[in-house]
Write an enzyme that holds these catalytic residues in place. Sequence first.
Site, PDB file in Angstrom:
ATOM      1  N   ASP A  15       0.836  -1.202   0.000  1.00  0.00           N
ATOM      2  CA  ASP A  15       0.000   0.000   0.000  1.00  0.00           C
ATOM      3  C   ASP A  15       0.872   1.254   0.000  1.00  0.00           C
ATOM      4  OD1 ASP A  15      -2.268   1.508   0.059  1.00  0.00           O
ATOM      5  OD2 ASP A  15      -2.846   1.018   2.110  1.00  0.00           O
ATOM      6  N   ASN A  63     -10.571  -2.563  -6.748  1.00  0.00           N
ATOM      7  CA  ASN A  63      -9.704  -1.645  -7.507  1.00  0.00           C
ATOM      8  C   ASN A  63     -10.279  -1.231  -8.860  1.00  0.00           C
ATOM      9  OD1 ASN A  63      -6.515  -2.948  -6.274  1.00  0.00           O
ATOM     10  ND2 ASN A  63      -7.740  -1.210  -5.561  1.00  0.00           N
TER      11      ASN A  63
HETATM   12  C1  FPP Z   1      -1.794   0.283  -3.298  1.00  0.00           C
HETATM   13  O1  FPP Z   1      -1.356   1.598  -3.406  1.00  0.00           O
HETATM   14  C2  FPP Z   1      -1.354  -0.491  -4.423  1.00  0.00           C
HETATM   15  C3  FPP Z   1      -2.158  -1.016  -5.396  1.00  0.00           C
HETATM   16  C4  FPP Z   1      -3.607  -0.885  -5.418  1.00  0.00           C
HETATM   17  C5  FPP Z   1      -1.601  -1.763  -6.512  1.00  0.00           C
HETATM   18  C6  FPP Z   1      -0.362  -2.510  -6.189  1.00  0.00           C
HETATM   19  C7  FPP Z   1       0.152  -3.065  -7.403  1.00  0.00           C
HETATM   20  C8  FPP Z   1       1.432  -3.131  -7.743  1.00  0.00           C
HETATM   21  C9  FPP Z   1       2.588  -2.672  -6.933  1.00  0.00           C
HETATM   22  C10 FPP Z   1       1.729  -3.775  -9.018  1.00  0.00           C
HETATM   23  C11 FPP Z   1       1.917  -5.236  -8.768  1.00  0.00           C
HETATM   24  C12 FPP Z   1       2.465  -5.834  -9.927  1.00  0.00           C
HETATM   25  C13 FPP Z   1       2.839  -7.111 -10.045  1.00  0.00           C
HETATM   26  C14 FPP Z   1       3.501  -7.519 -11.265  1.00  0.00           C
HETATM   27  C15 FPP Z   1       2.612  -8.110  -9.002  1.00  0.00           C
HETATM   28  P1  FPP Z   1      -2.434   2.749  -3.483  1.00  0.00           P
HETATM   29  O2  FPP Z   1      -2.558   3.121  -4.920  1.00  0.00           O
HETATM   30  O3  FPP Z   1      -3.695   2.328  -2.824  1.00  0.00           O
HETATM   31  O4  FPP Z   1      -1.707   3.859  -2.679  1.00  0.00           O
HETATM   32  P2  FPP Z   1      -2.389   5.021  -1.837  1.00  0.00           P
HETATM   33  O5  FPP Z   1      -3.121   4.361  -0.706  1.00  0.00           O
HETATM   34  O6  FPP Z   1      -1.221   5.817  -1.380  1.00  0.00           O
HETATM   35  O7  FPP Z   1      -3.296   5.766  -2.768  1.00  0.00           O
END
Ligand code: FPP
Length: 237
Positions: A15, A63
């Site tokens: 996250d 998501n």
């Molecule tokens: C949370 O950060 C992250 C996600 C919703 C996506 C995570 C995905 C990846 C790192 C890509 C994974 C790829 C592979 C190949 C496994 P957020 O966007 O919710 O962050 P925030 O809470 O700060 O907005």
Amino acid sequence: MDDVRVPKHVAIIMDGNGRWAKKRGLPRKMGHVEGCKVVERTVEDAARLGIKYLTVYAFSTENWKRSEEEVDALMQLFRYYTKRLLKIAGENNVRVKMIGERSRFAPDIIDGINKLETTTANNTRMTFVIAVNYGSRDEIRRSVTRMLADCQAGVISAAEVSEERISSYLDTAGIPDPDLLIRTSGEERLSNFLLWQLAYSEFYFTDVLWPDFRKEELVKAIEMYNSRERRYGDAKG
Ligand code: FPP
């Protein structure tokens, strides 16, 4: 890391990608790009540390509600990484498995996922589990549907519905439950991740944002896991 017991299965809620990008005045998708690089490094670090199963939450059933631009960016990253992981997994003798409902993805992404799983199926050093279009309640719903169908077809009877049987109908069938859950970015929620499987796991929360996550933080989590294990051992003994 001398004299520590490495957990067999570590699960991670990655996250903070969006906040990492925002802090730098970058679009959210750049946080995901950076987050992917960290995923790649963490797979190698985990394998070297002797972790046998690493599970990451890459895309939840919720998501899809994000902006079209962000969802598209994540899809592009999956496209790229299903190919890139063929190389990383091959070099590190890692088996890759996806959990979640993949049928909602574009056909070429589904093909990429299937190819990644079949190509790496016989790798033995570590299993890397990626949760995509995954939600724990949805997983339970799908498994109950299949279980009821099997019941109707006479494959199993209602009396045979044990905890082990339920586990065997989940996407994680055959994978031991996580010993340790890590969540980055200071949030302390499960967000519909592995609700059944995390029943007895230790939780480690860190303020570090996912793109800033490094091996040192993974080692810290493992050390915390050890200290809690030891206390538990003492209390029992
Ligand atoms: C949370 O950060 C992250 C996600 C919703 C996506 C995570 C995905 C990846 C790192 C890509 C994974 C790829 C592979 C190949 C496994 P957020 O966007 O919710 O962050 P925030 O809470 O700060 O907005």
